[in-house]
Design a protein around this motif. Sequence first.
Motif, PDB file in Angstrom:
ATOM      1  N   TYR A 612     -52.105  26.058  72.657  1.00  0.00           N
ATOM      2  CA  TYR A 612     -50.629  24.808  72.809  1.00  0.00           C
ATOM      3  C   TYR A 612     -50.740  23.580  72.684  1.00  0.00           C
ATOM      4  CZ  TYR A 612     -53.929  21.859  76.052  1.00  0.00           C
ATOM      5  OH  TYR A 612     -54.723  20.437  76.200  1.00  0.00           O
ATOM      6  N   LEU A 613     -51.740  22.664  72.381  1.00  0.00           N
ATOM      7  CA  LEU A 613     -51.265  21.261  71.790  1.00  0.00           C
ATOM      8  C   LEU A 613     -50.551  21.521  70.164  1.00  0.00           C
ATOM      9  CD1 LEU A 613     -55.209  19.526  71.416  1.00  0.00           C
ATOM     10  CD2 LEU A 613     -53.092  19.233  73.259  1.00  0.00           C
ATOM     11  N   TYR A 614     -51.220  22.598  69.766  1.00  0.00           N
ATOM     12  CA  TYR A 614     -50.139  22.539  67.637  1.00  0.00           C
ATOM     13  C   TYR A 614     -48.994  23.475  68.077  1.00  0.00           C
ATOM     14  CZ  TYR A 614     -54.862  22.063  67.065  1.00  0.00           C
ATOM     15  OH  TYR A 614     -56.240  20.894  67.156  1.00  0.00           O
ATOM     16  N   LEU A 615     -48.905  23.770  68.913  1.00  0.00           N
ATOM     17  CA  LEU A 615     -46.915  24.481  69.702  1.00  0.00           C
ATOM     18  C   LEU A 615     -46.544  23.899  69.872  1.00  0.00           C
ATOM     19  CD1 LEU A 615     -48.569  28.286  71.773  1.00  0.00           C
ATOM     20  CD2 LEU A 615     -46.869  27.580  69.337  1.00  0.00           C
ATOM     21  N   ASP A 616     -47.217  22.869  70.590  1.00  0.00           N
ATOM     22  CA  ASP A 616     -46.496  21.309  70.770  1.00  0.00           C
ATOM     23  C   ASP A 616     -45.701  20.726  69.836  1.00  0.00           C
ATOM     24  OD1 ASP A 616     -46.467  21.603  73.339  1.00  0.00           O
ATOM     25  OD2 ASP A 616     -47.548  20.248  74.319  1.00  0.00           O
ATOM     26  N   LEU A 617     -46.279  21.314  68.292  1.00  0.00           N
ATOM     27  CA  LEU A 617     -45.597  20.316  67.523  1.00  0.00           C
ATOM     28  C   LEU A 617     -45.121  20.713  66.675  1.00  0.00           C
ATOM     29  CD1 LEU A 617     -49.403  19.152  65.748  1.00  0.00           C
ATOM     30  CD2 LEU A 617     -47.748  17.234  67.459  1.00  0.00           C
ATOM     31  N   GLY A 618     -44.872  22.293  67.091  1.00  0.00           N
ATOM     32  CA  GLY A 618     -43.924  23.034  66.386  1.00  0.00           C
ATOM     33  C   GLY A 618     -44.003  23.863  64.835  1.00  0.00           C
ATOM     34  N   LEU A 619     -46.153  23.913  64.871  1.00  0.00           N
ATOM     35  CA  LEU A 619     -46.046  24.148  63.802  1.00  0.00           C
ATOM     36  C   LEU A 619     -46.623  25.911  64.489  1.00  0.00           C
ATOM     37  CD1 LEU A 619     -48.980  22.282  63.419  1.00  0.00           C
ATOM     38  CD2 LEU A 619     -47.084  21.660  62.326  1.00  0.00           C
ATOM     39  N   THR A 620     -46.815  26.885  62.908  1.00  0.00           N
ATOM     40  CA  THR A 620     -46.915  28.357  62.752  1.00  0.00           C
ATOM     41  C   THR A 620     -48.336  28.357  63.302  1.00  0.00           C
ATOM     42  OG1 THR A 620     -44.860  28.259  62.098  1.00  0.00           O
ATOM     43  CG2 THR A 620     -46.431  30.624  61.500  1.00  0.00           C
ATOM     44  N   LEU A 621     -48.594  29.248  63.742  1.00  0.00           N
ATOM     45  CA  LEU A 621     -50.012  29.766  63.949  1.00  0.00           C
ATOM     46  C   LEU A 621     -50.713  30.904  63.327  1.00  0.00           C
ATOM     47  CD1 LEU A 621     -50.886  29.617  67.962  1.00  0.00           C
ATOM     48  CD2 LEU A 621     -51.198  28.240  66.182  1.00  0.00           C
ATOM     49  N   ILE A 622     -51.574  31.262  62.722  1.00  0.00           N
ATOM     50  CA  ILE A 622     -52.053  32.717  62.468  1.00  0.00           C
ATOM     51  C   ILE A 622     -53.329  32.628  62.504  1.00  0.00           C
ATOM     52  CG2 ILE A 622     -52.079  33.050  59.560  1.00  0.00           C
ATOM     53  CD1 ILE A 622     -50.195  31.776  58.853  1.00  0.00           C
ATOM     54  N   LYS A 623     -53.487  33.425  62.694  1.00  0.00           N
ATOM     55  CA  LYS A 623     -55.528  33.313  62.353  1.00  0.00           C
ATOM     56  C   LYS A 623     -55.814  33.905  60.801  1.00  0.00           C
ATOM     57  CE  LYS A 623     -58.627  37.395  64.699  1.00  0.00           C
ATOM     58  NZ  LYS A 623     -58.963  38.623  65.535  1.00  0.00           N
ATOM     59  N   ILE A 624     -57.125  33.333  60.452  1.00  0.00           N
ATOM     60  CA  ILE A 624     -57.750  33.204  59.703  1.00  0.00           C
ATOM     61  C   ILE A 624     -59.475  33.291  60.237  1.00  0.00           C
ATOM     62  CG2 ILE A 624     -56.308  30.967  58.625  1.00  0.00           C
ATOM     63  CD1 ILE A 624     -58.395  29.421  59.820  1.00  0.00           C
ATOM     64  N   GLY A 625     -59.441  33.929  60.963  1.00  0.00           N
ATOM     65  CA  GLY A 625     -60.997  34.711  60.804  1.00  0.00           C
ATOM     66  C   GLY A 625     -61.100  34.524  62.092  1.00  0.00           C
ATOM     67  N   GLU A 626     -63.222  34.427  62.554  1.00  0.00           N
ATOM     68  CA  GLU A 626     -63.166  35.166  63.579  1.00  0.00           C
ATOM     69  C   GLU A 626     -65.007  34.766  63.069  1.00  0.00           C
ATOM     70  OE1 GLU A 626     -61.909  39.231  65.756  1.00  0.00           O
ATOM     71  OE2 GLU A 626     -63.503  39.203  64.601  1.00  0.00           O
ATOM     72  N   GLU A 627     -65.024  33.189  64.483  1.00  0.00           N
ATOM     73  CA  GLU A 627     -66.636  32.887  64.684  1.00  0.00           C
ATOM     74  C   GLU A 627     -67.241  33.172  65.731  1.00  0.00           C
ATOM     75  OE1 GLU A 627     -66.934  28.251  65.285  1.00  0.00           O
ATOM     76  OE2 GLU A 627     -66.631  29.070  67.563  1.00  0.00           O
ATOM     77  N   ALA A 628     -68.938  33.187  65.233  1.00  0.00           N
ATOM     78  CA  ALA A 628     -69.652  34.483  65.833  1.00  0.00           C
ATOM     79  C   ALA A 628     -70.521  33.377  66.861  1.00  0.00           C
ATOM     80  CB  ALA A 628     -70.657  34.919  64.578  1.00  0.00           C
ATOM     81  N   ARG A 629     -70.630  33.664  67.878  1.00  0.00           N
ATOM     82  CA  ARG A 629     -71.744  32.358  68.763  1.00  0.00           C
ATOM     83  C   ARG A 629     -72.674  33.764  69.433  1.00  0.00           C
ATOM     84  NH1 ARG A 629     -69.704  27.620  71.751  1.00  0.00           N
ATOM     85  NH2 ARG A 629     -69.118  28.914  73.284  1.00  0.00           N
ATOM     86  N   ILE A 630     -73.922  33.460  69.190  1.00  0.00           N
ATOM     87  CA  ILE A 630     -75.421  33.590  70.085  1.00  0.00           C
ATOM     88  C   ILE A 630     -75.250  33.557  71.810  1.00  0.00           C
ATOM     89  CG2 ILE A 630     -77.435  35.852  70.215  1.00  0.00           C
ATOM     90  CD1 ILE A 630     -77.209  34.746  67.337  1.00  0.00           C
ATOM     91  N   ALA A 631     -75.362  34.680  72.062  1.00  0.00           N
ATOM     92  CA  ALA A 631     -76.048  34.097  73.998  1.00  0.00           C
ATOM     93  C   ALA A 631     -77.018  33.776  73.968  1.00  0.00           C
ATOM     94  CB  ALA A 631     -74.608  34.855  74.714  1.00  0.00           C
ATOM     95  N   LEU A 632     -77.752  32.903  73.648  1.00  0.00           N
ATOM     96  CA  LEU A 632     -79.122  32.835  73.528  1.00  0.00           C
ATOM     97  C   LEU A 632     -80.190  32.967  74.712  1.00  0.00           C
ATOM     98  CD1 LEU A 632     -79.844  29.374  72.208  1.00  0.00           C
ATOM     99  CD2 LEU A 632     -79.783  31.780  70.899  1.00  0.00           C
ATOM    100  N   PRO A 633     -79.611  33.110  76.296  1.00  0.00           N
ATOM    101  CA  PRO A 633     -80.248  33.323  77.245  1.00  0.00           C
ATOM    102  C   PRO A 633     -81.050  35.359  77.509  1.00  0.00           C
ATOM    103  CG  PRO A 633     -78.969  32.318  78.027  1.00  0.00           C
ATOM    104  CD  PRO A 633     -78.208  31.949  76.351  1.00  0.00           C
ATOM    105  N   GLN A 634     -79.570  35.229  76.624  1.00  0.00           N
ATOM    106  CA  GLN A 634     -79.316  37.146  76.590  1.00  0.00           C
ATOM    107  C   GLN A 634     -80.291  37.805  75.845  1.00  0.00           C
ATOM    108  OE1 GLN A 634     -76.399  36.010  77.645  1.00  0.00           O
ATOM    109  NE2 GLN A 634     -77.238  35.705  79.742  1.00  0.00           N
ATOM    110  N   PHE A 635     -80.269  36.496  74.373  1.00  0.00           N
ATOM    111  CA  PHE A 635     -80.750  36.979  73.042  1.00  0.00           C
ATOM    112  C   PHE A 635     -81.827  37.561  72.959  1.00  0.00           C
ATOM    113  CE2 PHE A 635     -82.242  36.501  69.212  1.00  0.00           C
ATOM    114  CZ  PHE A 635     -81.775  37.425  67.909  1.00  0.00           C
TER     115      PHE A 635
END
Length: 850
Positions: A612-635
């Motif tokens: 929402y911060l960048y939509l407020d600025l009137g910018l265009t959004l493009i997906k550029i990838g995905e971030e991976a995170r491991i849930a450590l308590p379950q690992f």
Amino acid sequence: MGKIRFTQVLFLFTLALFGGALWILYQTLHDFHYHDILRQLHALTALQVIQALVLTTLSYWIMTGYDRLAIVYIAHPIETGKVTLTSFISYAFSNTIGLSLLSGGSIRYRLYSTWGLSTEEIARVLSFTVVTFWLGVGTAGGLVFLLEPFAIPPWLHLPIASARPLGICFLLLIAGYVLLIGLRRQPFQVAGWEFSLPPLRLALAQILVGTIDWLLAGSVLYVLLPASASVSLFHLLGVYLLAQIVSLISHVPGGLGVFESLVLVTLPEVRLDALAGALLVYRGIYYLLPLAVAALMLGSLEFFRKRAAVSRALQVVVRWGTLLTPQLLAAFTLVGGATLLFSGVTPGVPGRMHWVHDFLPLPVLEISHFFGSLVGAGLLLVGWGLQRRLDAAYLLAIVLLAGGMLFSLLKGADYEQSLLLGIMLAALLPCHRHFYRRTSLLNEPLSARWMLMILLVMLCSLWLGFFVYKHVDYSNDLWWHFALTADAPRFLRAMVGTTTLFLIFTLVKLFRPLRQASGAPAFIDIEKARKVIATSTATVANLALLGDKTLLFSDSGNAFIMYAVEGRSWVALGDPIGPREEQPELVWRFRELCEQAEGWPVFYEIGATTLYLYLDLGLTLIKIGEEARIALPQFSLAGKARSGLRYAHHKAEKEGCSFEIIDTSQVSLLLPELQRISEAWLAGKHTSEKGYSLGSFKPDYLRANPVAVARCAGRIVAFTNIWPGYQKEELSVDMMRFLPEAPRSTMDYLFVSLVLWGKEQGYRWFNLGMAPLAGLENRPHAPFWHRMGALVYQHGEHFYNFQGLRAYKEKFDPVWAPRYLASPGGIALPRILTNIATLISGGVKGVLGK
């Protein structure tokens, strides 16, 4: 001398064309008095006004058919009410104010995207509506110009004497469009992309809807002409369409002045004073009234946003109203300021003036008139601050609107104007939450578009004043003449007051000190950033310690943005670091810096929760990838799914490998050995150091945090620097480097050991970083840039190990979250992506190599 940009040329062209139109108007109406036009306005009958209102309603209803047909074209069903609402609001604003203030395409994008339309589908809707618009112009113009030709004004410098050849050309183009659709069944193939034409039935509907819309719009002006006007409907429609076409080419918002001047010059059959009066009423009914209705609709949605009875469709619009409200309220404020200025240069109603004078002394009336004009000028300036979501602009706008209401009543009992300002004030009051930026209005760079709007309004008010009082002979005594009927002196004093206010505002902004632009951060900035990083749960904040990015701090110093400049791209890395409440103001300040340098604001690798911060600025959004995170308590390494990681870990231990965490205080002692490993790794990979979003071997950077090492036979063979997050929310690593002779399982061992260590220490998440271009779809209806990214992901292994990186991280069964790029769209995007690649790779050579 800097380069002259296209926007600057367009700015000067629009201003010159508008000034020329005002000059033509002044010369055309030279023999008529202001009161002659007022008499013609009063001569309008109630029936004429009702007919104009009905035709305007029908025209806007037909106009929403552009979008309804477009939704049929893209075959994506949406409720008719949603489409109609979006279309009406979009056209009400773009018709009246023009794209310089509020883009109709922006409204469509923000509303349609919430109802499931992809970026490509929205682009197809916009393209379809534009084609429908011009098909309507071409068909209506072609028929009218052919059946009722009229002489083309010589000052247009067209190579034709009458409109008939123009009509023939228009109809031939329309016939060619229909013929193309009838003969071509297959979509066009361009560089592997498909562009499908609408079916013949839909194309004919386009032509019909567009034609009816234009004929209805022209008929609104026709019914407002006096009964004595000896002009046929078709003749009027021909002049109307030609004037509208020229207005569209001029880029003047709403064609103001350009449209009127051409109609007045081309219709000698109608008394000029009567025609001028009809044009004024037409402007109010066809342009300003729909704008006011759209404003009331938005205000109602804001007021009822928490009521359970509001339908689902309205709730969605209210949700996106947070993005549109400041822009719409800025437009209303601009209209309010223009109203006060125009009122200040025209005489008051004599009966009301005498009535007010019975209650109030003349000085009160004079002061109210003068300050009413100043309030109008102030509203023009404050409107820009509202669009920028400034809290100070919101409060000042309330004061100015309230003052404008009071001065309108005191200067001449102008209750209609006071009521209009009151409606604007009522729409503004419940919207305080949208104006969260606590920044001075003087710190905001004034855009060329808004400056153009202010200049156009000022030119209009000055023109109107000189036209109204052209019969008054100038003398120095006028400035000091105070009387109930002394309207011309009041105009002169108000003109000087408003002009002085604008000049003071301009000079203050011109001589205000510039903020820091870009450059390597100083030692004190690095230390300030270090304190913020220590309290941040986002481990990516540690990249600020590399020293290769400029740091922009909030006023409190508790938040910062790290960015670098490449070409015109000012690329901020990630979301602002620091408290969430300080992030909105920080991104706006960053945009201001970009605008001062005529750069493009770009935010790279931002998360989904802050879009929402960048939509407020009137910018265009493009997906550029995905971030991976491991849930450590379950690992855990247990289970079949982790057999590969478990095997690599056990194998390394059998080969004599050990894992160790080197405390921050001890890292300096190991730097020479770590540097040898790093250099051997770079040589083995035939690559060079990267930067910006990737760490590089810098002693000060490595000393900032602990380092994890893997030893074999007591010798360090691999290492990685650790990023610990605040309150053990997240743990991550940056560089991972090893000797070529290290056992093949060394890196898996180091990584798995670090994950297990993080779990043992009580961390919640282990951030594996981003897999660039992962998760992008190469499907027919996917957005263009997603499809391009998917192709690079599949075939770009020479430049980057896209698929291998994703596969390696997938072994840990992480939680994937999308990452986005927020930037200007359109033709600037390829250059922006190239600039980002250059920043990361350390130069063009690094982009072409590995």
